[in-house]
Design an enzyme around this catalytic site. Sequence first.
Site, mmCIF file in Angstrom:
data_model
loop_
_atom_site.group_PDB
_atom_site.id
_atom_site.type_symbol
_atom_site.label_atom_id
_atom_site.label_comp_id
_atom_site.label_asym_id
_atom_site.label_seq_id
_atom_site.Cartn_x
_atom_site.Cartn_y
_atom_site.Cartn_z
ATOM 1 N N GLU A 1 0.844 -1.208 0.000
ATOM 2 C CA GLU A 1 0.000 0.000 0.000
ATOM 3 C C GLU A 1 0.878 1.256 0.000
ATOM 4 O O GLU A 1 0.600 2.223 -0.718
ATOM 5 C CB GLU A 1 -0.912 0.013 1.234
ATOM 6 C CG GLU A 1 -1.821 1.232 1.245
ATOM 7 C CD GLU A 1 -2.529 1.438 2.587
ATOM 8 O OE1 GLU A 1 -3.023 0.458 3.172
ATOM 9 O OE2 GLU A 1 -2.567 2.591 3.044
ATOM 10 N N CYS B 1 -7.948 3.583 8.245
ATOM 11 C CA CYS B 1 -9.244 3.059 7.824
ATOM 12 C C CYS B 1 -10.119 2.783 9.044
ATOM 13 O O CYS B 1 -9.649 2.209 10.022
ATOM 14 C CB CYS B 1 -9.023 1.787 7.022
ATOM 15 S SG CYS B 1 -10.546 0.960 6.623
HETATM 16 S S1 SF4 Z 1 -11.429 -1.602 4.020
HETATM 17 FE FE1 SF4 Z 1 -9.764 -0.612 5.142
HETATM 18 S S2 SF4 Z 1 -8.507 -2.276 5.968
HETATM 19 FE FE2 SF4 Z 1 -9.807 -3.122 4.353
HETATM 20 S S3 SF4 Z 1 -8.558 -3.037 2.481
HETATM 21 FE FE3 SF4 Z 1 -9.786 -1.167 2.580
HETATM 22 S S4 SF4 Z 1 -8.455 0.310 3.579
HETATM 23 FE FE4 SF4 Z 1 -7.601 -1.686 3.995
#
Ligand code: SF4
Length: 281
Positions: A129, A193
């Site tokens: 990422e 997130c």
């Molecule tokens: S929902 Fe959040 S934790 Fe899941 S892949 Fe997307 S950014 Fe990453």
Amino acid sequence: MLNLKVAIDSNSGFCFGVVYAIEMAEDILEEQGYLYCLGDIVHNDEEVKRLEQKGLRIITHRDLESLRGEKVLIRAHGEPPSTYQLALRNNLELIDASCPVVLKLQNRIKNSYDKGENIFLYGKHGHAEVVGLLGQTNNNAVVFQDFNELETKTLPRNITLYSQTTKSTGKFYEIKQKLEDEGIQVNANDTICRQVSNRDKELREFAGKHNKIIFVSGTKSSNGKVLYGVCKERNPESYFVSNPEEIDPSWLSEGDTVGICGATSTPMWLMKSVQEKLLEL
Ligand code: SF4
């Protein structure tokens, strides 16, 4: 028999970004019988094995350079612009399962970069990422995973701070504070997130309700490391396993209540197999 009482945390398991990527892969695997995926589709070896048996072929960026005319899945972590350019050159069809949360963050970082801001990214060096995010700045942002990596005396007096989506919220704000204490003006963007930061609280509660915690995650999962840390802090009798075989019966005592939980990359079927194993002890 240890007569354990075992419960699985209903809030643990795949986040929507991972569900989306795996569903997309499974649909194409059903149609086509195979599918290339750039990097591990999820940081969980057991789930990767399950999908490989269905025909998923995990490839590296180096493999991508020599691939032509195939479909290639981009996983939830996202990719830097250079991957899209290479796909175009090699006539590859990208099946883009980049998580919408990551895509939004990529856009924000690109906008900051276009405005000439000094971008600092709190994230793990080399993480997929982070590579994708760094790519939005032509690799000009500063990535750090620990405050001590920063030589604060030589930093610009005005910075824009972002975070990888799976970092700890507490640490992010600690870093912001430390930078401000050094007299640096910080435009802080909490881009962690909510699927991760909300789990923090829920997991803390769950970990406090059981005598023992078995945390299930792949060792490569950043989110797994953060959430395991949360469990361990709340309940020192928390243990990390990647699969049921790693359970050590000496961790458990007769009649214990045991809570099973995991990362956003841990499949529910794996937590269920850990539960079965515990109930056999
Ligand atoms: S929902 Fe959040 S934790 Fe899941 S892949 Fe997307 S950014 Fe990453």
